[in-house]
Design a protein around this motif. Structure first.
Motif, short mmCIF file in Angstrom:
data_model
loop_
_atom_site.label_atom_id
_atom_site.label_comp_id
_atom_site.label_asym_id
_atom_site.label_seq_id
_atom_site.Cartn_x
_atom_site.Cartn_y
_atom_site.Cartn_z
N ILE A 1 0.84 -1.20 0.00
CA ILE A 1 0.00 0.00 0.00
C ILE A 1 0.87 1.24 0.00
O ILE A 1 0.61 2.20 -0.73
N GLU A 2 1.96 1.23 0.78
CA GLU A 2 2.89 2.36 0.77
C GLU A 2 3.53 2.50 -0.61
O GLU A 2 3.70 3.61 -1.12
N ALA A 3 3.90 1.36 -1.22
CA ALA A 3 4.49 1.39 -2.55
C ALA A 3 3.51 1.96 -3.57
O ALA A 3 3.88 2.77 -4.42
N THR A 4 2.25 1.55 -3.47
CA THR A 4 1.23 2.06 -4.38
C THR A 4 1.10 3.56 -4.25
O THR A 4 1.06 4.29 -5.25
N ALA A 5 1.05 4.06 -3.02
CA ALA A 5 0.94 5.50 -2.79
C ALA A 5 2.16 6.23 -3.36
O ALA A 5 2.02 7.28 -4.00
N ALA A 6 3.36 5.68 -3.16
CA ALA A 6 4.58 6.30 -3.68
C ALA A 6 4.58 6.32 -5.20
O ALA A 6 4.97 7.31 -5.83
N ILE A 7 4.12 5.23 -5.81
CA ILE A 7 4.09 5.13 -7.27
C ILE A 7 3.08 6.11 -7.85
O ILE A 7 3.36 6.82 -8.82
N VAL A 8 1.90 6.19 -7.24
CA VAL A 8 0.87 7.12 -7.71
C VAL A 8 1.38 8.56 -7.58
O VAL A 8 1.14 9.39 -8.47
N ALA A 9 2.08 8.87 -6.49
CA ALA A 9 2.62 10.22 -6.30
C ALA A 9 3.71 10.53 -7.32
O ALA A 9 3.78 11.63 -7.86
N ALA A 10 4.57 9.54 -7.61
CA ALA A 10 5.69 9.75 -8.54
C ALA A 10 5.26 9.74 -10.00
O ALA A 10 5.88 10.39 -10.84
N SER A 11 4.20 9.00 -10.30
CA SER A 11 3.76 8.85 -11.69
C SER A 11 2.23 8.82 -11.73
O SER A 11 1.62 7.76 -11.92
N PRO A 12 1.59 9.98 -11.57
CA PRO A 12 0.13 10.01 -11.49
C PRO A 12 -0.58 9.48 -12.73
O PRO A 12 -1.73 9.06 -12.66
N ALA A 13 0.09 9.47 -13.87
CA ALA A 13 -0.54 8.98 -15.10
C ALA A 13 -0.58 7.46 -15.16
O ALA A 13 -1.27 6.89 -16.00
N THR A 14 0.16 6.79 -14.28
CA THR A 14 0.20 5.33 -14.27
C THR A 14 -0.96 4.79 -13.43
O THR A 14 -1.05 5.08 -12.24
N ALA A 15 -1.82 4.00 -14.06
CA ALA A 15 -2.89 3.32 -13.33
C ALA A 15 -2.28 2.11 -12.63
O ALA A 15 -1.42 1.44 -13.19
N VAL A 16 -2.71 1.84 -11.41
CA VAL A 16 -2.16 0.72 -10.65
C VAL A 16 -3.25 -0.32 -10.45
O VAL A 16 -4.32 -0.03 -9.90
N LEU A 17 -2.98 -1.54 -10.92
CA LEU A 17 -3.86 -2.69 -10.72
C LEU A 17 -3.19 -3.56 -9.66
O LEU A 17 -2.11 -4.09 -9.88
#
Length: 160
Positions: free
Chosen positions: A67-83
């Protein structure tokens, strides 16, 4: 996404799962697997390096919590959708707690399709096949097809 292939990054600590997902996704028109990662730190680096449209992320991998990784990824790359993928067994409190936590952090990102645990789904990779070729009428195959349809419908809604 600009009308070309949807660029996908696979992140799971099990190589056989990544391999099976790659086979499944690359069999579909309009999807391209651009990279893979075996831990959450590698997933973050790969997202920054490859700029995928979609990250398929296992929640339970080495490195930072999923969940922390998902939040970091969304913050770093908002255009990337996370499944997000995770093993779920509704009979255990821990699984129910994980689902509740994920739903509270990402209420709009949760897919409705649940992939059931079953023997055929577990056997397919050992035969070098996806569930769709190994047992196409099985509950696992039907669930993955439903998830793929739900995923594609959601991605079409994100295209401009």
């Amino acid at each position: 996404m600009t009308g070309g292939a949807i660029r996908v990054l696979l992140a799971d600590d099990h190589a056989v799962v990544r391999s099976g997902l790659r086979l499944l996704l690359e069999a579909e028109d309009g999807l391209e697997v651009v990279a893979e990662a075996g831990d959450t730190d590698g997933a973050l680096r790969a997202v920054l390096g490859h700029k995928p449209d979609v990250l398929v992320l296992d929640l339970n991998m080495p490195g930072m919590h999923g969940i922390e990784a998902t939040a970091a990824i969304v913050a770093a790359s908002p255009a990337t959708a996370v499944l997000v993928l995770t093993m779920y067994d509704g009979r255990t409190n821990l699984s129910q707690q994980v689902v509740s936590e994920v739903q509270s952090h990402f209420p709009k990102e949760i897919f409705q399709t649940i992939i059931p645990r079953n023997v055929r789904l577990s056997e397919a990779p050992s035969y070098g096949q996806t569930i769709l070729s190994y047992a196409p009428a099985s509950a696992g195959a039907l669930a993955y097809q439903a998830l793929a349809a739900e995923f594609m419908q959601r991605m079409e809604g994100h295209q401009t």
